[in-house]
Design a protein around this motif. Structure first.
Motif, PDB file in Angstrom:
ATOM      1  N   ALA A 192       0.867  -1.177   0.000  1.00 52.14           N
ATOM      2  CA  ALA A 192       0.000   0.000   0.000  1.00 52.14           C
ATOM      3  C   ALA A 192       0.905   1.230   0.000  1.00 52.14           C
ATOM      4  O   ALA A 192       1.781   1.365   0.851  1.00 52.14           O
ATOM      5  CB  ALA A 192      -0.891   0.009   1.237  1.00 52.14           C
ATOM      6  N   LEU A 193       0.714   2.116  -0.981  1.00 46.96           N
ATOM      7  CA  LEU A 193       1.456   3.364  -1.078  1.00 46.96           C
ATOM      8  C   LEU A 193       0.503   4.477  -0.680  1.00 46.96           C
ATOM      9  O   LEU A 193      -0.549   4.659  -1.299  1.00 46.96           O
ATOM     10  CB  LEU A 193       1.960   3.575  -2.508  1.00 46.96           C
ATOM     11  N   THR A 194       0.842   5.198   0.395  1.00 50.08           N
ATOM     12  CA  THR A 194      -0.033   6.229   0.937  1.00 50.08           C
ATOM     13  C   THR A 194       0.646   7.581   0.877  1.00 50.08           C
ATOM     14  O   THR A 194       1.808   7.717   1.267  1.00 50.08           O
ATOM     15  CB  THR A 194      -0.396   5.909   2.406  1.00 50.08           C
ATOM     16  N   LEU A 195      -0.078   8.572   0.392  1.00 51.94           N
ATOM     17  CA  LEU A 195       0.385   9.953   0.314  1.00 51.94           C
ATOM     18  C   LEU A 195      -0.487  10.800   1.226  1.00 51.94           C
ATOM     19  O   LEU A 195      -1.712  10.694   1.200  1.00 51.94           O
ATOM     20  CB  LEU A 195       0.269  10.473  -1.118  1.00 51.94           C
ATOM     21  N   SER A 196       0.147  11.633   2.039  1.00 51.29           N
ATOM     22  CA  SER A 196      -0.568  12.557   2.924  1.00 51.29           C
ATOM     23  C   SER A 196       0.050  13.940   2.783  1.00 51.29           C
ATOM     24  O   SER A 196       1.254  14.100   2.975  1.00 51.29           O
ATOM     25  CB  SER A 196      -0.452  12.074   4.376  1.00 51.29           C
ATOM     26  N   VAL A 197      -0.770  14.934   2.410  1.00 51.46           N
ATOM     27  CA  VAL A 197      -0.316  16.324   2.316  1.00 51.46           C
ATOM     28  C   VAL A 197      -0.878  17.062   3.518  1.00 51.46           C
ATOM     29  O   VAL A 197      -2.074  16.977   3.813  1.00 51.46           O
ATOM     30  CB  VAL A 197      -0.778  16.983   0.995  1.00 51.46           C
ATOM     31  N   VAL A 198       0.007  17.792   4.224  1.00 52.10           N
ATOM     32  CA  VAL A 198      -0.380  18.499   5.447  1.00 52.10           C
ATOM     33  C   VAL A 198      -0.135  19.997   5.269  1.00 52.10           C
ATOM     34  O   VAL A 198       0.943  20.396   4.816  1.00 52.10           O
ATOM     35  CB  VAL A 198       0.431  17.969   6.655  1.00 52.10           C
ATOM     36  N   GLN A 199      -1.147  20.803   5.611  1.00 50.49           N
ATOM     37  CA  GLN A 199      -1.030  22.254   5.598  1.00 50.49           C
ATOM     38  C   GLN A 199      -1.519  22.784   6.935  1.00 50.49           C
ATOM     39  O   GLN A 199      -2.601  22.423   7.389  1.00 50.49           O
ATOM     40  CB  GLN A 199      -1.869  22.873   4.477  1.00 50.49           C
ATOM     41  N   ASP A 200      -0.713  23.627   7.569  1.00 50.71           N
ATOM     42  CA  ASP A 200      -1.054  24.200   8.881  1.00 50.71           C
ATOM     43  C   ASP A 200      -1.420  23.124   9.896  1.00 50.71           C
ATOM     44  O   ASP A 200      -2.326  23.300  10.709  1.00 50.71           O
ATOM     45  CB  ASP A 200      -2.197  25.219   8.758  1.00 50.71           C
ATOM     46  N   GLY A 201      -0.732  21.984   9.828  1.00 48.03           N
ATOM     47  CA  GLY A 201      -0.953  20.899  10.777  1.00 48.03           C
ATOM     48  C   GLY A 201      -2.166  20.046  10.505  1.00 48.03           C
ATOM     49  O   GLY A 201      -2.482  19.145  11.273  1.00 48.03           O
ATOM     50  N   VAL A 202      -2.874  20.312   9.391  1.00 44.64           N
ATOM     51  CA  VAL A 202      -4.087  19.566   9.065  1.00 44.64           C
ATOM     52  C   VAL A 202      -3.868  18.790   7.776  1.00 44.64           C
ATOM     53  O   VAL A 202      -3.393  19.343   6.779  1.00 44.64           O
ATOM     54  CB  VAL A 202      -5.282  20.536   8.890  1.00 44.64           C
ATOM     55  N   GLU A 203      -4.216  17.508   7.790  1.00 42.61           N
ATOM     56  CA  GLU A 203      -4.112  16.700   6.582  1.00 42.61           C
ATOM     57  C   GLU A 203      -5.167  17.170   5.590  1.00 42.61           C
ATOM     58  O   GLU A 203      -6.358  17.119   5.863  1.00 42.61           O
ATOM     59  CB  GLU A 203      -4.323  15.226   6.919  1.00 42.61           C
TER      60      GLU A 203
END
Length: 129
Positions: free
Chosen positions: A24-35
């Protein structure tokens, strides 16, 4: 934030007679501490996957491939990732991991607790047979 079109594709064939390992390849983008973006796709040995996100700020694309390390050892894999984020410089990390193992990397800023505050995280997790 990212409201978007997601495209995920996992393709591949094993060069040996055995079934290829699945991850499983998972990408998570976080801005201002929020996904703000979470995407997951299947990646197999000797295969490739792409995740694309488009919103008002532009296009974000991650391509990944997973291949056996060439040489005597048949127990290691190399994960090559290419990350394109608009006009920013392309990021191309490579990770070597044991077959059946997990890998993780993060690009961006971390808070005092070690969590990503701004940036992205990518994880690769072995799936059961």
């Amino acid at each position: 934030m990212f409201a978007a079109m997601f495209a995920a594709l996992g393709l591949g064939l094993s060069s040996s007679g055995e079934d290829p390992g699945r991850y499983a390849l998972t990408l998570s983008v976080v801005q201002d501490g929020v996904e703000t973006v979470a995407a997951r796709t299947l990646l197999v040995e000797d295969g490739a996957a792409t995740v694309t996100v488009q919103d008002a700020t532009g296009l974000f694309e991650m391509s990944a491939s997973l291949s056996p390390v060439q040489g005597d050892g048949n127990d290691e894999l190399v994960l090559h990732i290419s990350i394109v984020d608009g006009d920013r410089q392309v990021q191309e990390p490579q990770l070597i991991l044991r077959r059946g193992g997990d890998a993780r990397f993060a690009i961006g800023q971390q808070g005092p607790d070690g969590r990503t505050v701004e940036g992205l995280e990518v994880t690769l997790s072995a799936l059961p047979d």
